[in-house]
Write a protein that holds these residues in place. Structure first.
Motif, PDB file in Angstrom:
ATOM      1  N   ASN A   1       0.884  -1.158   0.000  1.00  0.00           N
ATOM      2  CA  ASN A   1       0.000   0.000   0.000  1.00  0.00           C
ATOM      3  C   ASN A   1       0.926   1.212   0.000  1.00  0.00           C
ATOM      4  O   ASN A   1       1.496   1.566   1.025  1.00  0.00           O
ATOM      5  CB  ASN A   1      -0.883  -0.045   1.257  1.00  0.00           C
ATOM      6  CG  ASN A   1      -1.770   1.175   1.374  1.00  0.00           C
ATOM      7  OD1 ASN A   1      -1.498   2.233   0.801  1.00  0.00           O
ATOM      8  ND2 ASN A   1      -2.835   1.053   2.137  1.00  0.00           N
TER       9      ASN A   1
ATOM     10  N   THR B   1       0.481   4.311  -0.157  1.00  0.00           N
ATOM     11  CA  THR B   1       0.082   5.412   0.726  1.00  0.00           C
ATOM     12  C   THR B   1       0.646   5.194   2.132  1.00  0.00           C
ATOM     13  O   THR B   1       1.191   6.104   2.760  1.00  0.00           O
ATOM     14  CB  THR B   1      -1.452   5.509   0.809  1.00  0.00           C
ATOM     15  OG1 THR B   1      -1.973   5.480  -0.514  1.00  0.00           O
ATOM     16  CG2 THR B   1      -1.890   6.769   1.506  1.00  0.00           C
ATOM     17  N   ARG B   2       0.516   3.959   2.586  1.00  0.00           N
ATOM     18  CA  ARG B   2       0.996   3.648   3.925  1.00  0.00           C
ATOM     19  C   ARG B   2       2.535   3.675   3.953  1.00  0.00           C
ATOM     20  O   ARG B   2       3.135   4.157   4.901  1.00  0.00           O
ATOM     21  CB  ARG B   2       0.473   2.275   4.368  1.00  0.00           C
ATOM     22  CG  ARG B   2       0.597   2.060   5.866  1.00  0.00           C
ATOM     23  CD  ARG B   2       0.017   0.714   6.292  1.00  0.00           C
ATOM     24  NE  ARG B   2      -1.354   0.522   5.826  1.00  0.00           N
ATOM     25  CZ  ARG B   2      -1.799  -0.619   5.289  1.00  0.00           C
ATOM     26  NH1 ARG B   2      -1.008  -1.650   5.146  1.00  0.00           N
ATOM     27  NH2 ARG B   2      -3.052  -0.724   4.905  1.00  0.00           N
TER      28      ARG B   2
HETATM   29  C1  LIG Z   1      -3.651   2.235   2.348  1.00  0.00           C
HETATM   30  O1  LIG Z   1      -3.210   2.893   3.515  1.00  0.00           O
HETATM   31  C2  LIG Z   1      -3.935   4.087   3.810  1.00  0.00           C
HETATM   32  C3  LIG Z   1      -3.260   4.765   4.985  1.00  0.00           C
HETATM   33  O2  LIG Z   1      -2.926   3.849   5.984  1.00  0.00           O
HETATM   34  C4  LIG Z   1      -5.389   3.719   4.074  1.00  0.00           C
HETATM   35  O3  LIG Z   1      -6.141   4.895   4.338  1.00  0.00           O
HETATM   36  C5  LIG Z   1      -5.952   3.024   2.845  1.00  0.00           C
HETATM   37  O4  LIG Z   1      -7.272   2.608   3.090  1.00  0.00           O
HETATM   38  C6  LIG Z   1      -5.106   1.836   2.467  1.00  0.00           C
HETATM   39  N1  LIG Z   1      -5.584   1.323   1.199  1.00  0.00           N
HETATM   40  C7  LIG Z   1      -5.861   0.043   1.023  1.00  0.00           C
HETATM   41  C8  LIG Z   1      -6.345  -0.346  -0.328  1.00  0.00           C
HETATM   42  O5  LIG Z   1      -5.754  -0.783   1.919  1.00  0.00           O
END
Ligand SMILES: *[C@@H]1O[C@H](CO)[C@@H](O)[C@H](O)[C@H]1NC(C)=O
Ligand SMILES: *[C@@H]1O[C@H](CO)[C@@H](O)[C@H](O)[C@H]1NC(C)=O
Ligand SMILES: *[C@@H]1O[C@H](CO)[C@@H](O)[C@H](O)[C@H]1NC(C)=O
Ligand SMILES: *[C@@H]1O[C@H](CO)[C@@H](O)[C@H](O)[C@H]1NC(C)=O
Ligand SMILES: *[C@@H]1O[C@H](CO)[C@@H](O)[C@H](O)[C@H]1NC(C)=O
Ligand SMILES: *[C@@H]1O[C@H](CO)[C@@H](O)[C@H](O)[C@H]1NC(C)=O
Ligand SMILES: *[C@@H]1O[C@H](CO)[C@@H](O)[C@H](O)[C@H]1NC(C)=O
Length: 409
Positions: free
Chosen positions: A25, A27-28
């Motif tokens: 992920n 973003t994370r």
């Molecule tokens: C990825 O990580 C972000 C932040 O932790 C979170 O908001 C998001 O839902 C995650 N996306 C998935 C597809 O798991």
């Protein structure tokens, strides 16, 4: 230009092997590095994050907040910004070690900008070159040979799924920065006509009200699911019998008023309202993954997405193997119709029953054949509406490949 056929092939392999759920992920991963918060934010805003998450063997060239603010000071549209950021996503895995050991000291890497199919010539490639003193330079291929963006450090590496590395500055590219045609200038019926959905495009052009609804929605986001020509041709006699109001509702039913990339469709399964949704007239459908495939279903039938005609925020157009039939127009009537063979449902439109709220209503005639032009009992699935036959898509893989092939070559 010679690269294109080869690249298309690579991209085909890439698309057809892309996994739905990956371990990463982005973003994370970037959230652990606050100095990249702006870059991270725009990966999300442009929906590139979900594209990155749906793939493996990928490298993200991240730029810090200072470099991002320089880019943002150009006040580019979100569409141009997306092009530039997609130039920072390499469709290959480069960890720090591999970067410093490139065969012959230089390589061209295809990027996600190339994968959109909108990058002309070699403008979607990034040149990576090992320079004196252990430095590694990066430059957009069409940028006059300048390699002034340098490798800074590795942020996260998950060999060989995803590598996130920092480079010193934005990769500049006149092509990527060029103002993209505003979405309102997109000729969506033209795109559909040119890529296998001419019948549907013609029906849309012939219906001023639906055409205007589509047009009005483009700016704010629009995703269209157009039936391929053979499917729509087979369905056309029924369509022709609709009243004008029902034709409009039907056409509007095949589009949703939000932008949805394929990765988003895969990760956001569930009920979706359409352009035809109007209060109690739901005209909705359910998006559901079947393995690697994305299906759309109503109580009447299920169709599969077979290809992507365009995917450029805020507009996406996908092809479907069959015509998705709305519950509101095809739901069987309470009294058995004097059935002239398999065509009865559309022969004499009957009042739709509002039975689709909550649990499915087991209609007396729920087992009347679905009206899909290509019913295929072999693929019947246990639907929520007992007895409704669900057609199968026999050529998803082929359709997807053909479609991408057509677009990329
Ligand atoms: C990825 O990580 C972000 C932040 O932790 C979170 O908001 C998001 O839902 C995650 N996306 C998935 C597809 O798991
Ligand atoms: C490296 O250079 C040699 C000699 O010019 C060439 O034959 C070979 O194809 C190059 N390898 C790559 C991966 O570009
Ligand atoms: C990358 O750019 C450098 C400098 O312009 C050039 O010498 C090199 O040939 C390029 N590499 C490739 C693979 O095109
Ligand atoms: C790479 O992704 C696969 C799933 O797609 C996962 O099983 C594997 O653990 C990942 N590898 C790393 C190093 O994260
Ligand atoms: C859109 O494309 C269609 C088919 O190619 C063409 O007939 C039509 O004139 C185009 N419309 C605009 C506004 O360019
Ligand atoms: C369309 O309507 C005409 C006239 O009512 C009827 O004869 C014909 O069978 C209908 N066609 C279909 C495919 O429903
Ligand atoms: C549209 O079709 C429905 C269901 O078949 C029918 O009840 C309705 O009268 C039709 N609407 C119009 C405006 O003809």
């Amino acid at each position: 230009m010679q690269l294109r056929p080869l690249l298309s092939l690579l991209l085909l392999l890439f698309f057809t092997t892309a996994t739905t759920t990956t371990a990463h992920n982005v973003t994370r991963m970037l959230a652990a590095h606050p100095e990249f918060s702006s870059f991270n934010h725009y990966l999300t805003t442009t929906h590139l994050a979900s594209e990155i998450n749906s793939r493996t063997t990928i490298t993200v060239l991240a730029i810090d907040n200072a470099a991002m603010s320089e880019l943002l000071s150009k006040h580019l549209s979100i569409y141009s910004l997306k092009n530039i950021l997609s130039l920072h996503v390499l469709l290959d895995y480069f960890g720090a070690k591999k970067l410093h050991q490139i065969t012959n000291g230089t390589a061209l890497a295809a990027t996600m900008f190339q994968a959109t199919g909108t990058a002309p010539g070699s403008s979607g490639f990034v040149n990576i070159t090992d320079l004196k003193g252990g430095k590694v330079g990066f430059g957009a291929e069409n940028n006059g040979g300048s390699l002034d963006a340098l490798f800074v450090k590795s942020l996260e590496e998950k060999p060989y799924n995803i590598s996130v590395i920092q480079i010193s500055k934005v990769l500049t590219s006149d092509v990527a920065e060029a103002p993209t045609p505003g979405p309102s200038e997109l000729n969506i019926t033209g795109i559909m006509s040119a890529h296998g959905c001419k019948q549907f495009a013609d029906a849309l052009l012939a219906n001023a009200e639906a055409a205007k609804t589509y047009e009005d929605s483009v700016q704010g986001g629009l995703t269209v699911f157009c039936p391929l020509d053979d499917a729509f041709k087979a369905f056309y006699p029924k369509y022709k019998n609709f009243t004008v109001a029902n034709k409009t509702a039907f056409l509007e039913f095949l589009a949703v008023p939000v932008y949805q990339s394929l990765a988003m469709l895969k990760s956001n399964n569930g009920l979706m309202n359409t352009l035809a949704t109007d209060g109690a007239r739901k005209f909705d459908f359910t998006v559901q993954n079947e393995g690697e495939e994305v299906t759309l279903k109503t109580k009447i039938n299920t169709v599969k997405i077979t290809g992507t005609l365009i995917d450029e925020q805020p507009v996406a157009i996908y092809t479907t193997d069959k015509v998705l039939l709305p519950n509101e127009l095809f739901k069987a009537a309470p009294t058995p119709a004097p059935a002239p063979a398999p065509e009865e449902a559309a022969d004499s439109p009957k009042p739709a029953k509002k039975g689709h709220k909550g649990a499915p209503v087991p209609d007396s005639d729920a087992d009347s054949p679905a009206d899909a032009p290509e019913d295929d009992a072999a693929d019947q699935t246990a639907d929520d509406n007992a007895g409704v036959k669900v057609g199968g898509a026999r050529f998803l893989a082929m359709g997807l490949s053909l479609c991408l092939g057509v677009l990329l070559l």
